[in-house]
Scaffold this active site. Structure first.
Site, PDB file in Angstrom:
ATOM      1  N   THR A  27       0.847  -1.197   0.000  1.00  0.00           N
ATOM      2  CA  THR A  27       0.000   0.000   0.000  1.00  0.00           C
ATOM      3  C   THR A  27       0.879   1.242   0.000  1.00  0.00           C
ATOM      4  O   THR A  27       1.719   1.424   0.880  1.00  0.00           O
ATOM      5  CB  THR A  27      -0.921   0.043   1.237  1.00  0.00           C
ATOM      6  N   GLU A  79      -3.843   4.854   2.376  1.00  0.00           N
ATOM      7  CA  GLU A  79      -2.964   3.844   1.775  1.00  0.00           C
ATOM      8  C   GLU A  79      -3.622   3.254   0.541  1.00  0.00           C
ATOM      9  O   GLU A  79      -4.719   2.706   0.622  1.00  0.00           O
ATOM     10  CB  GLU A  79      -2.698   2.726   2.786  1.00  0.00           C
ATOM     11  N   HIS A  84      -2.166  -3.724  -9.842  1.00  0.00           N
ATOM     12  CA  HIS A  84      -1.217  -3.947 -10.935  1.00  0.00           C
ATOM     13  C   HIS A  84       0.083  -4.455 -10.296  1.00  0.00           C
ATOM     14  O   HIS A  84       0.396  -4.076  -9.176  1.00  0.00           O
ATOM     15  CB  HIS A  84      -0.944  -2.640 -11.697  1.00  0.00           C
TER      16      HIS A  84
END
Ligand code: ADP
Ligand code: MG
Length: 170
Positions: A27, A79, A84
């Protein structure tokens, strides 16, 4: 939530190594300025939307806004998990996001890492589906996401260390 969709961007800073990457769900954290300027009606919880690192491609994302235990829950953190697989970390780069919708409230997990991972994976599936709704899909192409100013060239030298801007309802 009247402030959604909400557009913001900022430099990716180091978090507190709470092991997100170890869970397989890294994150990217925003600096305080971005967190502190969130509209009041955007509360803690899990959101979905679109994200772009520097001038790269636009990807789906899920974002957690939560109280930060490191500061005894007096400060919030934002966050973003970009849906991806990146080849490299992108600390110091500019993350632009549009928060599109809300998934669920923040929950505290004293429980097993497996339960946390399962919940986040549910959030990711929910985000992927919601973002296919035409109204949400069209925000992917918003100029805001791909118009991140380059920290080295586009900003005046005095603001280079706080290279972040916040925009909404542009
Ligand atoms: P930290 O505590 O520093 O936030 P994390 O374990 O949460 O550490 O890892 C976050 C970092 O991982 C991000 O700042 C970014 O540089 C990198 N990263 C790589 N892939 C992703 C991704 N898909 N989404 C978010 N961050 C990613
Ligand atoms: Mg993190």
């Amino acid at each position: 939530m009247k402030s959604l969709p909400y557009f913001c961007r900022g430099e990716v800073i180091r978090g507190f190594g709470r092991g997100s990457k170890e869970l397989g769900i890294p994150t990217a954290n925003f600096p305080d300025l971005v967190v502190d300027t969130l509209p009041a009606d955007i509360g803690t919880g899990i959101y979905y939307g679109w994200a772009c690192v520097d001038n790269g491609d636009v990807y789906k994302m899920v974002m957690s806004i939560g109280w930060n235990p490191y500061y005894k829950n007096t400060k919030k953190s934002m966050e973003t998990h970009v849906i991806h697989t990146f080849k490299e970390d992108f600390y110091g780069e500019i993350l632009s996001v549009v928060m599109v919708g809300y998934i669920r409230p923040e929950r505290s997990y004293n429980s097993l890492a497996e339960a946390l991972i399962a919940a986040i994976n549910n959030d990711i599936e929910e985000a992927k589906a919601q973002l296919e709704v035409p109204e949400h899909l069209k925000l992917r192409d918003d100029n805001f996401l791909t118009s991140a100013p380059s920290p080295s060239s586009a900003l005046p030298p005095t603001s280079a260390s706080t290279s972040q801007t916040i925009m909404n309802g542009h």
